[in-house]
Write an enzyme that holds these catalytic residues in place. Structure first.
Site, PDB file in Angstrom:
ATOM      1  N   ARG A  78      -4.954  -1.713   8.885  1.00 21.20           N
ATOM      2  CA  ARG A  78      -6.197  -2.323   8.372  1.00 21.20           C
ATOM      3  C   ARG A  78      -5.879  -3.607   7.629  1.00 21.20           C
ATOM      4  O   ARG A  78      -4.811  -3.735   7.033  1.00 21.20           O
ATOM      5  CB  ARG A  78      -6.867  -1.411   7.325  1.00 21.20           C
ATOM      6  CG  ARG A  78      -7.707  -0.298   7.840  1.00 21.20           C
ATOM      7  CD  ARG A  78      -8.589   0.224   6.697  1.00 21.20           C
ATOM      8  NE  ARG A  78      -7.844   0.898   5.654  1.00 21.20           N
ATOM      9  CZ  ARG A  78      -7.343   2.125   5.733  1.00 21.20           C
ATOM     10  NH1 ARG A  78      -7.505   2.828   6.836  1.00 21.20           N
ATOM     11  NH2 ARG A  78      -6.682   2.660   4.721  1.00 21.20           N
ATOM     12  N   SER A 130      -7.474  -5.424  -5.224  1.00 19.66           N
ATOM     13  CA  SER A 130      -8.621  -5.986  -4.497  1.00 19.66           C
ATOM     14  C   SER A 130      -9.890  -5.900  -5.349  1.00 19.66           C
ATOM     15  O   SER A 130      -9.961  -5.137  -6.319  1.00 19.66           O
ATOM     16  CB  SER A 130      -8.831  -5.228  -3.180  1.00 19.66           C
ATOM     17  OG  SER A 130      -9.334  -3.934  -3.429  1.00 19.66           O
ATOM     18  N   GLY A 173      -0.157   5.520  -4.341  1.00 17.23           N
ATOM     19  CA  GLY A 173      -0.783   6.799  -4.682  1.00 17.23           C
ATOM     20  C   GLY A 173      -0.143   7.954  -3.919  1.00 17.23           C
ATOM     21  O   GLY A 173       0.143   9.018  -4.485  1.00 17.23           O
ATOM     22  N   ARG A 174       0.105   7.709  -2.617  1.00 18.98           N
ATOM     23  CA  ARG A 174       0.720   8.767  -1.800  1.00 18.98           C
ATOM     24  C   ARG A 174       2.162   9.027  -2.226  1.00 18.98           C
ATOM     25  O   ARG A 174       2.621  10.163  -2.239  1.00 18.98           O
ATOM     26  CB  ARG A 174       0.652   8.376  -0.303  1.00 18.98           C
ATOM     27  CG  ARG A 174      -0.687   8.700   0.318  1.00 18.98           C
ATOM     28  CD  ARG A 174      -0.909   7.949   1.597  1.00 18.98           C
ATOM     29  NE  ARG A 174      -1.307   6.573   1.335  1.00 18.98           N
ATOM     30  CZ  ARG A 174      -1.361   5.618   2.257  1.00 18.98           C
ATOM     31  NH1 ARG A 174      -1.013   5.887   3.498  1.00 18.98           N
ATOM     32  NH2 ARG A 174      -1.751   4.402   1.937  1.00 18.98           N
ATOM     33  N   ASP A 185       0.831  -1.208   0.000  1.00 17.88           N
ATOM     34  CA  ASP A 185       0.000   0.000   0.000  1.00 17.88           C
ATOM     35  C   ASP A 185       0.866   1.258   0.000  1.00 17.88           C
ATOM     36  O   ASP A 185       1.981   1.250   0.534  1.00 17.88           O
ATOM     37  CB  ASP A 185      -0.909  -0.024   1.242  1.00 17.88           C
ATOM     38  CG  ASP A 185      -2.095   0.918   1.103  1.00 17.88           C
ATOM     39  OD1 ASP A 185      -2.369   1.385  -0.028  1.00 17.88           O
ATOM     40  OD2 ASP A 185      -2.755   1.186   2.124  1.00 17.88           O
ATOM     41  N   GLY A 186       0.342   2.320  -0.599  1.00 20.93           N
ATOM     42  CA  GLY A 186       1.009   3.622  -0.538  1.00 20.93           C
ATOM     43  C   GLY A 186       1.529   4.131  -1.876  1.00 20.93           C
ATOM     44  O   GLY A 186       2.213   5.162  -1.916  1.00 20.93           O
ATOM     45  N   HIS A 195       2.216   3.346  -9.063  1.00 22.27           N
ATOM     46  CA  HIS A 195       2.063   1.904  -9.303  1.00 22.27           C
ATOM     47  C   HIS A 195       3.267   1.376 -10.085  1.00 22.27           C
ATOM     48  O   HIS A 195       3.752   0.285  -9.838  1.00 22.27           O
ATOM     49  CB  HIS A 195       0.768   1.630 -10.072  1.00 22.27           C
ATOM     50  CG  HIS A 195      -0.476   2.058  -9.326  1.00 22.27           C
ATOM     51  ND1 HIS A 195      -0.674   1.754  -7.999  1.00 22.27           N
ATOM     52  CD2 HIS A 195      -1.567   2.768  -9.716  1.00 22.27           C
ATOM     53  CE1 HIS A 195      -1.839   2.255  -7.611  1.00 22.27           C
ATOM     54  NE2 HIS A 195      -2.394   2.887  -8.630  1.00 22.27           N
ATOM     55  N   LEU A 251      10.615 -20.560  -4.332  1.00 21.30           N
ATOM     56  CA  LEU A 251       9.602 -19.677  -3.730  1.00 21.30           C
ATOM     57  C   LEU A 251       8.311 -19.791  -4.525  1.00 21.30           C
ATOM     58  O   LEU A 251       8.324 -19.778  -5.756  1.00 21.30           O
ATOM     59  CB  LEU A 251      10.097 -18.219  -3.789  1.00 21.30           C
ATOM     60  CG  LEU A 251       9.113 -17.161  -3.261  1.00 21.30           C
ATOM     61  CD1 LEU A 251       9.058 -17.189  -1.730  1.00 21.30           C
ATOM     62  CD2 LEU A 251       9.514 -15.750  -3.717  1.00 21.30           C
TER      63      LEU A 251
HETATM   64  C1  IPE Z   1      -5.517  -2.708  -0.132  1.00 20.47           C
HETATM   65  O1  IPE Z   1      -5.164  -1.385  -0.334  1.00 20.47           O
HETATM   66  C2  IPE Z   1      -5.523  -3.458  -1.435  1.00 20.47           C
HETATM   67  C3  IPE Z   1      -4.230  -3.671  -2.051  1.00 20.47           C
HETATM   68  C4  IPE Z   1      -3.070  -3.364  -1.551  1.00 20.47           C
HETATM   69  C5  IPE Z   1      -4.275  -4.319  -3.324  1.00 20.47           C
HETATM   70  P1  IPE Z   1      -6.253  -0.236  -0.541  1.00 20.47           P
HETATM   71  O2  IPE Z   1      -5.511   1.027  -0.652  1.00 20.47           O
HETATM   72  O3  IPE Z   1      -7.155  -0.594  -1.649  1.00 20.47           O
HETATM   73  O4  IPE Z   1      -7.079  -0.324   0.826  1.00 20.47           O
HETATM   74  P2  IPE Z   1      -7.771   0.798   1.699  1.00 20.47           P
HETATM   75  O5  IPE Z   1      -8.767   1.495   0.808  1.00 20.47           O
HETATM   76  O6  IPE Z   1      -6.720   1.717   2.175  1.00 20.47           O
HETATM   77  O7  IPE Z   1      -8.402   0.052   2.837  1.00 20.47           O
HETATM   78  C1  IPE Z   2      -1.572   0.247  -3.374  1.00 24.30           C
HETATM   79  O1  IPE Z   2      -1.396   1.611  -3.425  1.00 24.30           O
HETATM   80  C2  IPE Z   2      -1.838  -0.361  -4.748  1.00 24.30           C
HETATM   81  C3  IPE Z   2      -3.230  -0.787  -4.932  1.00 24.30           C
HETATM   82  C4  IPE Z   2      -4.172  -0.767  -4.054  1.00 24.30           C
HETATM   83  C5  IPE Z   2      -3.573  -1.280  -6.251  1.00 24.30           C
HETATM   84  P1  IPE Z   2      -2.609   2.630  -3.416  1.00 24.30           P
HETATM   85  O2  IPE Z   2      -2.990   2.922  -4.833  1.00 24.30           O
HETATM   86  O3  IPE Z   2      -3.711   2.146  -2.556  1.00 24.30           O
HETATM   87  O4  IPE Z   2      -1.910   3.900  -2.784  1.00 24.30           O
HETATM   88  P2  IPE Z   2      -2.506   4.910  -1.709  1.00 24.30           P
HETATM   89  O5  IPE Z   2      -3.031   4.097  -0.581  1.00 24.30           O
HETATM   90  O6  IPE Z   2      -3.570   5.688  -2.397  1.00 24.30           O
HETATM   91  O7  IPE Z   2      -1.330   5.737  -1.309  1.00 24.30           O
HETATM   92 MG    MG Z   3      -4.119   2.379  -0.590  1.00 22.19          MG
END
Ligand code: IPE
Ligand code: IPE
Ligand code: MG
Length: 249
Positions: A198, A69, A27-28, A24-25, A41, A135
């Site tokens: 989460r 997801s 986008g940020r 996760d992260g 990504h 693996l």
């Molecule tokens: C969880 O991240 C799903 C994946 C890493 C693929 P999200 O960014 O979609 O989840 P929330 O919205 O923060 O719970």
């Molecule tokens: C995780 O990063 C990748 C996916 C859920 C596909 P995010 O796209 O959720 O990045 P944030 O949480 O917005 O930073």
């Molecule tokens: Mg996210």
């Protein structure tokens, strides 16, 4: 192909057999740089490589990555398309390298909504890496824990309605037989990056007794050392599984 040596501090403890990661992260990471989310990504693919290499080095047997997801289908179409394109690219570009490292790839989730080109690419990487024995890399795509459990319930209900199974005979083994992760041990360690506390609908059945490590690092910045840090944290835990401590008090 060989990277820096694995820290001996990891090898001296018990290495988790199965590690799951909520990546996760992205986008940020992109927003911090004034870039479109898509670039986050793209940068995240580098971190996937780091995690795979780190897992192989540490002696982890199974690495399960949450890549997309069921809920992520609700993101803007442009972002969904970019993610599918990146998955296709990953499957094409990394195929040879993963084969050489002895990594077997499996893509798990509800792939009905995936476009034909991406589906072909993921099927090709599964076939090409089938012999990998160092693996097992599970890429969870279009996956959600609740959907997986609904799928299990339907399959079990069908067996009951066909008279193959009585309701009293439904046990944990019967449920596990129908999970995407069928035949695999539950994750020992779950890592979530970007500091979020989460589960986000990941592996709801399988995480029952998994140790959780929250890393503050945004996924594109995640390195093998961050994975090793998570493993060291895991090695400090005492897993009790609801029983009493085995350590002297
Ligand atoms: C969880 O991240 C799903 C994946 C890493 C693929 P999200 O960014 O979609 O989840 P929330 O919205 O923060 O719970
Ligand atoms: C995780 O990063 C990748 C996916 C859920 C596909 P995010 O796209 O959720 O990045 P944030 O949480 O917005 O930073
Ligand atoms: Mg996210």
């Amino acid at each position: 192909m060989t990277g820096p040596p694995t820290p001996p501090s990891i090898l001296s403890g018990s290495v988790p057999r199965h590690v799951a990661i909520i990546m996760d992260g992205n986008g940020r990471w992109a927003a911090d740089r004034g870039l479109p989310r898509y670039e986050g990504h793209r940068a995240g693919m580098k971190a996937v490589r780091q995690a795979v290499e780190g897992a192989v080095e540490a002696g982890v047997s199974i690495l399960t990555l949450f890549a997309f997801s069921t809920e992520n289908w609700q993101r803007p179409e442009e972002e969904v398309m970019a993610l599918m394109t990146l998955l296709k690219l990953y499957a094409e570009k990394e195929r040879e390298d993963l084969c050489q490292r002895g990594v077997a790839v499996r893509v798990l989730g509800n792939l009905d909504r995936m476009d034909a080109e991406t589906l072909n690419a993921v099927q090709a990487i599964e076939t090409a890496t089938r012999e990998g024995d160092r693996l097992l890399l599970n890429l969870m795509i279009s996956y959600s824990g609740r959907e997986e459990l609904l799928r299990v319930m339907r399959k079990v209900a069908e067996r009951v309605s066909r008279g193959e199974l009585s309701p009293e005979a439904i046990d944990e083994a019967e449920v596990e037989r129908h999970l995407y992760t069928q035949g695999l041990p539950d994750p020992d360690l779950l890592v979530r990056t970007s500091g979020e506390f989460r589960i986000s609908n990941f592996l709801l059945w399988q995480l029952a007794y998994t140790e959780i490590h929250i890393s503050p690092v945004l996924w594109p910045n995640f390195t093998r050392d961050d994975l090793f840090e998570a493993i060291r944290d895991y090695q400090r835990r005492e897993r009790r599984f609801g029983r009493v401590s085995s350590a002297p008090v």
